[in-house]
Design a protein around this motif. Structure first.
Motif, mmCIF file in Angstrom:
data_model
loop_
_atom_site.group_PDB
_atom_site.id
_atom_site.type_symbol
_atom_site.label_atom_id
_atom_site.label_comp_id
_atom_site.label_asym_id
_atom_site.label_seq_id
_atom_site.Cartn_x
_atom_site.Cartn_y
_atom_site.Cartn_z
ATOM 1 N N LEU A 87 48.833 57.096 41.282
ATOM 2 C CA LEU A 87 48.693 55.983 42.217
ATOM 3 C C LEU A 87 49.387 56.277 43.545
ATOM 4 O O LEU A 87 48.856 55.975 44.623
ATOM 5 N N PRO A 110 42.870 52.080 49.295
ATOM 6 C CA PRO A 110 42.735 51.072 48.237
ATOM 7 C C PRO A 110 41.402 51.190 47.496
ATOM 8 O O PRO A 110 41.316 50.847 46.323
ATOM 9 N N GLU A 129 40.051 53.847 46.476
ATOM 10 C CA GLU A 129 40.284 54.812 45.397
ATOM 11 C C GLU A 129 40.943 54.133 44.204
ATOM 12 O O GLU A 129 40.597 54.389 43.045
ATOM 13 N N ALA A 130 41.893 53.230 44.465
ATOM 14 C CA ALA A 130 42.563 52.517 43.391
ATOM 15 C C ALA A 130 41.610 51.549 42.697
ATOM 16 O O ALA A 130 41.641 51.395 41.471
ATOM 17 N N VAL A 131 40.764 50.892 43.484
ATOM 18 C CA VAL A 131 39.796 49.961 42.904
ATOM 19 C C VAL A 131 38.889 50.686 41.919
ATOM 20 O O VAL A 131 38.637 50.204 40.805
ATOM 21 N N TYR A 158 39.616 53.421 40.343
ATOM 22 C CA TYR A 158 40.472 53.845 39.236
ATOM 23 C C TYR A 158 40.552 52.746 38.176
ATOM 24 O O TYR A 158 40.454 53.013 36.969
ATOM 25 N N PHE A 159 40.720 51.507 38.614
ATOM 26 C CA PHE A 159 40.848 50.404 37.663
ATOM 27 C C PHE A 159 39.501 49.963 37.096
ATOM 28 O O PHE A 159 39.472 49.217 36.117
ATOM 29 N N SER A 164 40.234 44.816 42.580
ATOM 30 C CA SER A 164 41.001 44.618 43.808
ATOM 31 C C SER A 164 42.294 43.859 43.508
ATOM 32 O O SER A 164 43.360 44.185 44.038
ATOM 33 N N THR A 192 44.738 46.177 41.994
ATOM 34 C CA THR A 192 45.360 47.006 43.029
ATOM 35 C C THR A 192 46.492 46.243 43.705
ATOM 36 O O THR A 192 47.570 46.792 43.971
ATOM 37 N N ALA A 243 49.351 48.581 42.142
ATOM 38 C CA ALA A 243 49.595 49.666 43.101
ATOM 39 C C ALA A 243 50.520 49.240 44.233
ATOM 40 O O ALA A 243 51.482 49.946 44.567
ATOM 41 N N TRP A 265 47.697 48.483 52.686
ATOM 42 C CA TRP A 265 46.613 48.246 51.726
ATOM 43 C C TRP A 265 46.278 46.760 51.626
ATOM 44 O O TRP A 265 45.115 46.388 51.481
ATOM 45 N N LEU A 308 42.488 45.419 51.880
ATOM 46 C CA LEU A 308 41.785 44.825 50.747
ATOM 47 C C LEU A 308 41.198 43.470 51.123
ATOM 48 O O LEU A 308 41.770 42.742 51.929
#
Length: 428
Positions: free
Chosen positions: A291, A297, A299-301, A303-304, A336, A339, A343, A366, A370
């Motif tokens: 993370l 962000p 990329e994190a979205v 990921y989840f 989102s 995140t 994150a 972020w 978002l």
């Protein structure tokens, strides 16, 4: 009423002209003092000019002057340094133990001020009593308060992660794992998810990181779902696997988790969220670094939103017939929120722990990138005239609702303060 009087005194909202003691001496408030939230006088270290004398000491506030005796201050040495007694009703004279009269002043507020306060605080039948006033407020004041609320909420989440970290001897992976579990509960099941994660330390899970089956058995068994799930081949296999692993690690399932399933979309059912937690842990035991190294962000979205595998890939609950098509693991909006809740607090907590402002700035950056969350709280404020374009603002609005509106802390809300200050300073 007494708390309201303290508020008026603290923020200098009383009419400053022609202030006098009850026996006619002019009063000038140089410094109202520091509010005391513990036992003792209401304000410490005030500076008051009474007549031609400058006094430095404490201030005590009561609705009735006789409350001084009713509260037994007359025999309490802590009140010996009071230089001014401020009251709403002058129904008696107050003296020190040596017979010296304590100066007393009746607080004069604008007519209707208490009614204005009650219209905000006591209207339990209205969700947002100040809604009609919001459009007329200065945009500068609103924007400034929104920013403060967003920082307040973000730092509170980071502090929660930090407190968890301290209970785990500085193990960042374990602390983030518990934070992830709580976030996957999405409010309704946050507490059960956190208790579940705490009952399954990563040190045990790492021993079976190569087996998703073992992970699912451990999580679903500890959650108590295997006890009531309708039997099929998968459930029977999970039960046998959990019986073996729980004996191996001497595990005891937490009691009374209280899972909630009512009024919930199928993809949000706790069985699937627990399965998602099991898969996330199985796939990634270095989540902290993964993370921290993400650049956006989006990329994190993603990921989840990773798709679920195996039994849960095309089922919503136990006993479902496979649909034959992949079931969405998590909506983009939910990812989102994940995140925001996992994150971003990690960036801020990690940045504070390592004196690295870049991570802190990344976290708040972020939030600005978002999209705003879509929920009843945000809708309530947007209908009242507040604009919400990003997660930074939606988080601020949630903080405003949870920490101020719901508990009617209008005195401590900057919007409420400006409304009340205008009423308090209005002359008769």
């Amino acid at each position: 009423m007494e708390r309201l009087m303290q508020y008026v005194w603290q923020h200098r909202l009383l009419l400053q002209t022609d202030l006098t003691t009850v026996d006619g001496l002019p009063v000038s408030i140089i410094d109202p003092g520091r509010l005391n939230t513990d036992s003792g006088p209401d304000f410490f270290n005030a500076k008051i000019r009474i007549g031609d004398k400058l006094w430095a000491g404490d201030v005590e506030i009561h609705v009735r002057a006789s409350d001084w005796h009713r509260h037994r201050h007359d025999g309490n040495p802590a009140y010996g340094s009071v230089v001014l007694h401020v009251v709403d009703r002058d129904d008696t004279m107050i003296t020190r133990s040596n017979g010296e009269v304590i100066p007393q002043m009746v607080m004069q507020c604008a007519p209707g001020f208490h009614e204005s306060y009650s219209s905000l605080v006591d209207r339990a039948d209205i969700d947002l009593p100040c809604a009609s006033h919001i459009p007329s407020m200065s945009p500068l004041h609103v924007v400034d308060w929104i920013a403060s609320l967003a920082y307040e909420r973000a730092y509170a989440k980071a502090e929660r992660l930090t407190e968890t970290l301290h209970t785990l001897a500085g193990d960042w992976e374990q602390a983030l794992y518990i934070t992830l579990a709580r976030a996957l509960g999405f409010g309704k099941n946050a507490e059960p998810m956190e208790r579940l994660a705490r009952s399954l330390p990563l040190q045990f899970l790492r021993k079976h990181s190569d087996s998703l089956t073992a992970m699912e058995a451990l999580f679903l068994g500890q959650a108590g779902f295997l006890d009531t799930a309708p039997a099929d081949r998968y459930v029977e296999h999970m039960r046998r696997e959990y019986a073996f692993l729980s004996h191996k690690f001497s595990l005891h399932a937490p009691q009374g988790l209280g899972w909630k399933t009512g009024r919930m979309r199928p993809q949000n059912l706790p069985y699937r969220r627990v399965a998602m937690l099991a898969q996330t842990v199985a796939d990634d035991f270095r989540m902290v670094r993964r993370l921290l190294d993400m650049e956006s962000p989006a990329e994190a979205v993603e990921y989840f939103r990773r798709p679920l595998k195996g039994y849960w890939a095309d089922r919503m609950t136990f006993g479902d017939e496979p649909s034959g098509r992949p079931a969405e693991s998590m909506s983009k909006a939910s990812a989102s929120v994940m995140t925001i809740n996992v994150a971003v607090p990690l960036f801020i907590a990690y940045g504070m722990a390592h004196n690295d402002d870049e991570y802190i700035e990344k976290g708040f950056g972020w939030l600005h990138e978002l999209p705003a969350e879509s929920n009843s709280v945000v809708s309530m404020f947007t209908q009242a005239g507040l604009t919400c374009r990003d997660a930074f603002t939606s988080q601020a609005l949630i903080q405003l609702r949870r920490a101020y509106c719901e508990c009617r802390r209008c005195l401590y809300c900057r919007l409420g303060h400006r409304l009340l200050a205008a009423k308090a300073l209005r002359r008769p």
